[in-house]
Structure formats: C-alpha cells, structure tokens
Write a protein that holds these residues in place. Sequence first.
Motif, PDB file in Angstrom:
ATOM      1  N   HIS A   1      -3.784   4.612   1.677  1.00  0.00           N
ATOM      2  CA  HIS A   1      -2.684   3.661   1.485  1.00  0.00           C
ATOM      3  C   HIS A   1      -1.542   3.935   2.467  1.00  0.00           C
ATOM      4  CE1 HIS A   1      -4.486   1.711  -1.877  1.00  0.00           C
ATOM      5  NE2 HIS A   1      -4.474   2.789  -2.641  1.00  0.00           N
TER       6      HIS A   1
ATOM      7  N   ASN B   1       0.819  -1.219   0.000  1.00  0.00           N
ATOM      8  CA  ASN B   1       0.000   0.000   0.000  1.00  0.00           C
ATOM      9  C   ASN B   1       0.850   1.265   0.000  1.00  0.00           C
ATOM     10  OD1 ASN B   1      -2.666  -0.860  -0.191  1.00  0.00           O
ATOM     11  ND2 ASN B   1      -2.689  -1.456   1.956  1.00  0.00           N
TER      12      ASN B   1
ATOM     13  N   THR C   1      -2.596   2.817   6.029  1.00  0.00           N
ATOM     14  CA  THR C   1      -2.487   1.386   6.348  1.00  0.00           C
ATOM     15  C   THR C   1      -1.071   1.010   6.742  1.00  0.00           C
ATOM     16  OG1 THR C   1      -2.204   0.833   4.013  1.00  0.00           O
ATOM     17  CG2 THR C   1      -4.426   0.657   4.916  1.00  0.00           C
TER      18      THR C   1
ATOM     19  N   LEU D   1       1.707   1.831  -3.515  1.00  0.00           N
ATOM     20  CA  LEU D   1       0.525   2.332  -4.214  1.00  0.00           C
ATOM     21  C   LEU D   1       0.267   3.806  -3.909  1.00  0.00           C
ATOM     22  CD1 LEU D   1      -1.967  -0.652  -3.812  1.00  0.00           C
ATOM     23  CD2 LEU D   1      -0.761   0.066  -5.885  1.00  0.00           C
ATOM     24  N   SER D   2       0.615   4.252  -2.703  1.00  0.00           N
ATOM     25  CA  SER D   2       0.377   5.656  -2.337  1.00  0.00           C
ATOM     26  C   SER D   2       1.250   6.606  -3.135  1.00  0.00           C
ATOM     27  CB  SER D   2       0.597   5.865  -0.838  1.00  0.00           C
ATOM     28  OG  SER D   2       1.970   5.892  -0.521  1.00  0.00           O
TER      29      SER D   2
END
Length: 133
Positions: free
Chosen positions: A75, A63, A78, A66-67
């Motif tokens: 993201h 994540n 998390t 992905l951020s």
Amino acid sequence: MVTMEKFCFVVPLKWGMLIIAIIDTILSILGLVFLYLEVKKWNCDLKMHFIFVAFHLVGGCINLVLSIWDKMVEHAYTYLITGTFRIGAILSFAIFAFINGWLLVGIIDTIIVILGIFFWICVYFWYSKLKNE
C-alpha cells in the motif's frame, strides 16, 4: 542509515501518513479547482492533468491510509509509484502554466510539487519502516 521517526518532528510517522493523505487530497482538489477557474474549458492537456491527479488520489492516498491499519508494504509502495508520476506531471504542468501566463495555477502547482517531494520522502521512510518489521 538516516531514518525518520516523527512526521514534522512532532507526530508519530504512522499518523503522519494520515495527515499526508488528507493534505495531499485537499491540495490536489484545490489545484484542480484553480485550474478549472483559470481555463474554464477542458482540453486534452487538462484531461491528462485530471487523470494524473485522480489516479494518485485513488491509487496513492487511499492506499496510504490503508497502510496505516493493515501494515502492508504494498500500500505504501503504490503511493510512492503514483506520487512519482504525479510530481513529474504537475511539475511539467506548472511549467506549462507559467508559460501560458496562468500565474495562480503555476504557483499552486509549484507548492504541490514541493510538498509532494517532502511527502514522498516521508512515505519512503514509512515504507522502509514497514519493510523492516
């Protein structure tokens, strides 16, 4: 308010998150390898350690990567949640390793905790930057 613009005073914070995800993944796998070599069997405590590390790798590191591209605060958030649990779990396991005389595992886990705290702080500043955009 204190802000962090560069990761390790050199790399832009965005690319620092990719570096954190890569280093965090390598250290987590390295910690599991040394733990497995030290103990050679899986009991309940080791399974819990493995679950915490796997949860952090899947839920946090992926994540975090992905951020970087989609700029979603969730993201990065998390990673902060899983990183907090992971730091606590590995800290308790480092203490457990030192008590049982597993010196190499205890040292590796202590290094992972120290870097984990630094990484958590960096990701928090990334989270703040994304939240303010």
